[in-house]
Design an enzyme around this catalytic site. Structure first.
Site, PDB file in Angstrom:
ATOM      1  N   GLU A   2      -5.390   5.582   9.079  1.00 47.33           N
ATOM      2  CA  GLU A   2      -6.687   6.077   9.615  1.00 47.33           C
ATOM      3  C   GLU A   2      -6.957   5.673  11.211  1.00 47.33           C
ATOM      4  OE1 GLU A   2     -10.095   4.190   7.292  1.00 47.33           O
ATOM      5  OE2 GLU A   2     -11.586   5.556   8.030  1.00 47.33           O
ATOM      6  N   ASN A  50     -14.010  12.573   1.904  1.00 46.81           N
ATOM      7  CA  ASN A  50     -13.423  11.037   1.546  1.00 46.81           C
ATOM      8  C   ASN A  50     -14.622  10.196   1.041  1.00 46.81           C
ATOM      9  OD1 ASN A  50     -11.609   8.432   1.723  1.00 46.81           O
ATOM     10  ND2 ASN A  50     -13.508   8.148   2.978  1.00 46.81           N
ATOM     11  N   GLU A  51     -14.663   9.548   0.053  1.00 49.53           N
ATOM     12  CA  GLU A  51     -15.746   8.846  -0.466  1.00 49.53           C
ATOM     13  C   GLU A  51     -16.962   9.346  -0.222  1.00 49.53           C
ATOM     14  OE1 GLU A  51     -15.193   4.458   0.831  1.00 49.53           O
ATOM     15  OE2 GLU A  51     -13.522   4.337  -0.327  1.00 49.53           O
ATOM     16  N   TYR A  80     -10.088  -1.358  -4.238  1.00 45.84           N
ATOM     17  CA  TYR A  80      -9.753  -2.461  -3.452  1.00 45.84           C
ATOM     18  C   TYR A  80      -9.717  -3.838  -4.277  1.00 45.84           C
ATOM     19  CZ  TYR A  80      -9.476   0.233   0.958  1.00 45.84           C
ATOM     20  OH  TYR A  80      -8.965   1.385   1.522  1.00 45.84           O
ATOM     21  N   GLU A 102      -6.475   5.179  -1.960  1.00 46.65           N
ATOM     22  CA  GLU A 102      -6.818   3.770  -1.165  1.00 46.65           C
ATOM     23  C   GLU A 102      -6.638   2.723  -2.260  1.00 46.65           C
ATOM     24  OE1 GLU A 102     -10.276   3.568   1.478  1.00 46.65           O
ATOM     25  OE2 GLU A 102      -9.873   5.827   1.969  1.00 46.65           O
ATOM     26  N   GLN A 112      -3.691  -0.547   4.633  1.00 43.31           N
ATOM     27  CA  GLN A 112      -3.346   0.719   5.251  1.00 43.31           C
ATOM     28  C   GLN A 112      -1.913   0.388   5.849  1.00 43.31           C
ATOM     29  OE1 GLN A 112      -6.179   2.523   8.008  1.00 43.31           O
ATOM     30  NE2 GLN A 112      -7.824   2.421   6.300  1.00 43.31           N
TER      31      GLN A 112
HETATM   32  O1  AHR Z   1      -9.446   1.602   4.267  1.00 45.03           O
HETATM   33  C1  AHR Z   1     -10.812   1.303   5.017  1.00 45.03           C
HETATM   34  C2  AHR Z   1     -12.039   2.257   4.350  1.00 45.03           C
HETATM   35  O2  AHR Z   1     -12.339   1.703   3.080  1.00 45.03           O
HETATM   36  C3  AHR Z   1     -11.942   3.555   4.326  1.00 45.03           C
HETATM   37  O3  AHR Z   1     -12.140   4.114   5.648  1.00 45.03           O
HETATM   38  C4  AHR Z   1     -12.768   3.948   3.315  1.00 45.03           C
HETATM   39  O4  AHR Z   1     -12.331   5.279   2.772  1.00 45.03           O
HETATM   40  C5  AHR Z   1     -12.845   2.872   2.453  1.00 45.03           C
HETATM   41  O5  AHR Z   1     -14.078   2.154   2.045  1.00 45.03           O
END
Ligand code: AHR
Length: 515
Positions: free
Chosen positions: A48, A195-196, A264, A319, A368
């Site tokens: 990103e 995205n999201e 995450y 992600e 990432q």
């Molecule tokens: O990876 C960091 C961020 O996490 C990304 O920009 C977003 O899609 C997510 O919330």
């Protein structure tokens, strides 16, 4: 009532008991003609415009003293090629829904600047744009995965991007591409539609986004009617099963190539903990959050099965990874963190989950790639190092496009302060040359584990092993000691007439190869 209570009690007790025989976990690995292929795209990455991911990470510009090819660091290209990186998602993340691709084409000095609203408020000069990214993917041998702007963009803008990158005939956008120096289209296959969308992508409801998705997908033709593009819907936030349900119900299957999921591994969003200075408590709860991936993939799959029993739509975990507090003294908006043995264990266990669900999970992107979150590469000016997570992904690359060998076992438990997690994680595959690979992770922070695997039916005889481990969970590769954690030969097993007897040390990742 009493009987019901007793039964509940027995079920609870039984589910906590280690069924392993005499402290040995018996793992069954089977050849199964119907098993899926593990799509190599499960081993994908994400870059990103965030912190030092692109600028100061991948891209140093072609006037830099750091050896580069058209501005992209040669050491990173080499490391990622060795990793067999199958795909790379770009330009976000949250950044994607603020990104206007036309700002990043044409002569660099004429490109407009924008402010990176999400990540540190830095001024983005757009010097790394579509050509730079897609040419870099060609150098890497990786499929590009472009994340389109739905939040602040337009249907026309995204449709134009597809035409610019993919159309070989004469059209306004292909003429513009040619004018900017690229004759042949890149033929980008993977396209994210926002995205999201439930968050930074526009705070939409699932119902509203489903309609938006349908509209965007309708106009995102590949312009040559070859069916060559895979449209990917912005998926749920972790366990938001309603999001998956609404999208699967409202988007026709033939418009949906893939459906995302983001998850995450975080101890607590309010108190994420340090990436290096953590206790066993921090380790246990990071792993608890990471291992939730099994439940997420299982439950999202079950919803997808309801609407798509033939599994035409791919689940794309675009992600995933660990998220800690930023390293002290670094910009809080840059999400820079170190990477320890905890991250290696987390990566190994998560990839085992994806492998075992290869029937539905057909792409995933670690967040990432460089200098951000659970990175595989860290840079400091001219220096570059690979992290323990890099080594796990490289070791596991043997599973890319191999046939899954279904695996079953009752895991012993890793107990910490009265809470438990499965201690063992495993997956296996057979590649096109007949080699068998079994990846094993011991999640337990303190205890070794004994495993027995009968390999008599797998058509291979001679096994070798590789291990990633270290003296301490908190160990990491630094710019001064870049090779503290590297894969080494694993000798902790014996092959007793086709029965592998393995002792796997605490917090370690092992891959066995049988030929
Ligand atoms: O990876 C960091 C961020 O996490 C990304 O920009 C977003 O899609 C997510 O919330």
């Amino acid at each position: 009532m009493k009987k019901a209570l007793l039964i509940t009690f027995l079920i609870t007790i039984c589910s906590q008991v280690n069924f392993a025989q005499g402290g040995v976990t018996v793992v069954t690995v089977k050849n199964n003609a119907d098993a899926p292929i593990i799509n190599k795209n499960i081993y994908g990455h994400f870059a990103e415009h965030l912190g030092r991911s692109i600028y100061g990470g991948f891209f140093v510009g072609d006037t830099s003293k750091i050896p580069n090819t058209k501005g992209v660091r040669n050491d990173i290209i080499k490391a990622l090629k060795e990793l067999k990186i199958p795909n790379l998602r770009w330009p976000g993340g949250c950044f994607a829904d603020t990104y206007h691709w036309k700002d990043g084409i044409g002569p660099q000095p004429e490109r407009p600047t924008i402010v990176n609203k999400w990540w540190g408020g830095t001024t983005e000069d757009n010097s790394f744009g579509t050509h730079d990214f897609l040419n870099m993917c060609e150098l890497l041998g990786a499929e590009p995965y472009l994340s389109g702007n739905v939040g602040s963009g337009t249907v026309q803008e995204l449709a134009d991007w597809v035409q610019y990158t993919n159309f070989s005939g004469k059209s306004p956008m292909s003429d513009l591409r040619k004018k900017n120096g690229r004759k042949e289209p890149w033929k980008v296959k993977f396209w994210g539609i926002g995205n999201e969308a439930w968050g930074c992508g526009g705070n939409m409801t699932a119902e509203y986004y489903a309609n938006e998705y349908r509209k965007y997908a309708t106009f995102m033709s590949d312009w040559e009617n070859t069916g060559g593009i895979t449209r990917i819907a912005s998926g749920s936030n972790s366990a938001d099963y309603n999001w998956t349900e609404v999208l699967m119900k409202n988007i026709p299957i033939n418009m949906l190539g893939g459906l995302g999921v983001h998850h995450y591994a975080v101890i607590d969003w309010g108190k994420k903990g340090d990436g290096v200075n953590f206790t066993e408590d921090g380790y246990f709860h990071t792993m608890q959050s990471a291992l939730k991936m099994e439940e997420l993939v299982t439950k999202h799959s079950a919803i997808m099965d309801k609407y798509d029993p033939e599994k035409k739509v791919a689940m794309i975990v675009d992600e995933w990874g660990a998220w800690y507090e930023v390293e002290q003294g670094t910009n809080p908006g840059f999400l820079y963190q170190q990477n320890t043995m905890r991250d290696a264990v987390l990566a190994g266990a998560t990839l085992n989950i994806f492998n075992n669900h290869a029937d539905r999970v057909r792409m995933a992107n670690l967040a990432q790639c460089v200098n951000v979150l659970q990175a595989v590469i860290l840079t400091d000016k001219a220096k570059m190092i690979t992290t323990p997570t890099y080594h796990v992904m490289k070791l596991y690359s043997v599973h890319q496009d191999a046939k899954l060998l279904p695996i079953s076992f009752q895991s012993p438990l890793y107990t910490f302060n009265g809470e438990t997690l499965p201690a063992i994680s495993a997956s296996a595959s057979k590649d096109k040359n007949g080699a068998v690979h079994i990846s094993l992770v011991n999640v337990d922070a303190k205890n070794k584990n004994k495993i027995e695997i009968d390999v008599n039916d797998l058509g291979v005889k001679n096994f070798t092993g590789t291990i990633i481990t270290s003296a301490k969970l908190q160990d990491y590769n630094s710019f001064d000691t870049p090779n503290k954690i590297v894969p080494t030969v694993f000798k902790g097993f014996e092959n007793k007439k086709g029965k592998l007897e393995i002792t796997i040390p605490p917090f370690s990742v092992v891959v066995l190869e049988g030929k």
